[in-house]
Scaffold this motif. Sequence first.
Motif, short mmCIF file in Angstrom:
data_model
loop_
_atom_site.label_atom_id
_atom_site.label_comp_id
_atom_site.label_asym_id
_atom_site.label_seq_id
_atom_site.Cartn_x
_atom_site.Cartn_y
_atom_site.Cartn_z
N ALA A 98 0.80 -1.09 0.14
CA ALA A 98 0.12 -0.07 0.02
C ALA A 98 0.96 1.05 -0.09
CB ALA A 98 -1.02 -0.21 1.17
N THR A 100 0.90 5.71 -0.25
CA THR A 100 0.00 6.79 0.03
C THR A 100 0.55 7.75 -1.24
OG1 THR A 100 0.56 7.03 2.50
CG2 THR A 100 0.18 9.26 1.17
N ASN A 144 -7.86 0.55 -5.91
CA ASN A 144 -8.37 0.38 -4.66
C ASN A 144 -7.71 1.51 -3.85
OD1 ASN A 144 -9.02 -0.42 -2.04
ND2 ASN A 144 -7.73 -2.12 -2.05
N VAL A 146 -8.11 4.44 -0.75
CA VAL A 146 -8.94 4.56 0.62
C VAL A 146 -8.53 5.76 1.20
CG1 VAL A 146 -9.21 3.64 2.77
CG2 VAL A 146 -8.47 2.16 0.89
N TRP A 148 -8.20 7.95 4.55
CA TRP A 148 -7.62 7.78 5.89
C TRP A 148 -7.79 8.79 6.64
CZ3 TRP A 148 -5.51 2.96 7.86
CH2 TRP A 148 -5.29 1.92 7.04
N ASN A 151 -5.10 6.54 11.56
CA ASN A 151 -4.91 5.14 11.30
C ASN A 151 -5.95 4.51 11.21
OD1 ASN A 151 -2.00 5.44 11.82
ND2 ASN A 151 -2.53 5.62 13.73
N GLU A 152 -7.30 5.24 10.61
CA GLU A 152 -8.66 4.82 10.48
C GLU A 152 -8.99 4.89 8.98
OE1 GLU A 152 -13.23 5.83 11.66
OE2 GLU A 152 -11.62 6.87 12.68
N GLN A 153 -9.56 3.69 8.47
CA GLN A 153 -9.91 3.66 7.06
C GLN A 153 -11.41 4.62 7.12
OE1 GLN A 153 -9.60 0.27 4.67
NE2 GLN A 153 -8.01 -0.37 5.68
N THR A 156 -13.84 4.21 0.80
CA THR A 156 -13.11 3.43 -0.34
C THR A 156 -13.61 3.73 -1.48
OG1 THR A 156 -14.12 1.20 -0.19
CG2 THR A 156 -12.15 1.80 1.13
N TYR A 158 -13.19 1.45 -5.51
CA TYR A 158 -12.74 0.23 -5.87
C TYR A 158 -13.15 -0.24 -7.34
CZ TYR A 158 -11.10 -4.47 -5.68
OH TYR A 158 -10.00 -5.61 -6.12
N ARG A 187 -4.62 6.57 0.28
CA ARG A 187 -3.68 5.45 0.17
C ARG A 187 -4.13 4.60 -0.81
NH1 ARG A 187 0.73 4.61 3.35
NH2 ARG A 187 0.48 2.19 3.23
N GLY A 189 -4.05 0.71 -2.40
CA GLY A 189 -3.76 -0.41 -2.12
C GLY A 189 -2.78 -1.26 -2.73
#
Length: 211
Positions: A98, A100, A144, A146, A148, A151-153, A156, A158, A187, A189
């Motif tokens: 993954a 950034t 993919n 996301v 953020w 530290n939490e998603q 998303t 996809y 970020r 994937g």
Amino acid sequence: MTFTLWLLLCFCGVTLAQEVLPHMFYQTEGATGAGTCFTDMSKFLKEVGAIKEKQEAMETRQKETENQVLELKKKEASNIVFSATTDGSESFGPFSTATTIVYSRVIINVGNAYNQHTGIFAAPVPGIYYFTFFYHAVGSQIVNLVLWKNNEQVVTAYDHKTSQDGADNGGNAAFLQLQQGDQVYMRMGANSHVWQNARTTTFSGVLLRPL
């Protein structure tokens, strides 16, 4: 007893001592000393009052200036908005881990809360924020992405790879309540990609309301 009253009594006492005592030894009439004392006291009180008025006026102006500066700081802090894009004309990824995404081409960055070198937005003030991201990608590769928060998603976007689709476009958005210093970033994937383009792959955010 206040300092001012004590000072007045001392002043009056000194005046009486200077003017009354000589009359006690050399004259029989000593009433003029008291009159002089009260005349000088009245003059002294007027001078003290004038100084006090000037001091109060200065304090009022200083308070008004402080309030104006505070309002300007609040107004400046509430103007937070950014929008940035990837730069180039080639695929970004896929990578084995993954990654950034750094949106290095800045369209607008009022408040300088977005870092174009790291791809990270750091909230300068607590508030309700709104973030969006969009991408352009090749249909033969996985997408993919996301959003953020620290530290939490959060959300998303996809897309599966397919041989029947030459290109894909997509994105997502979210409202977030942030505290000062919270970080928001994108970020990608592992084994995913986006197409770097200054007009199609974007990341934006705005402060809607400070808290």
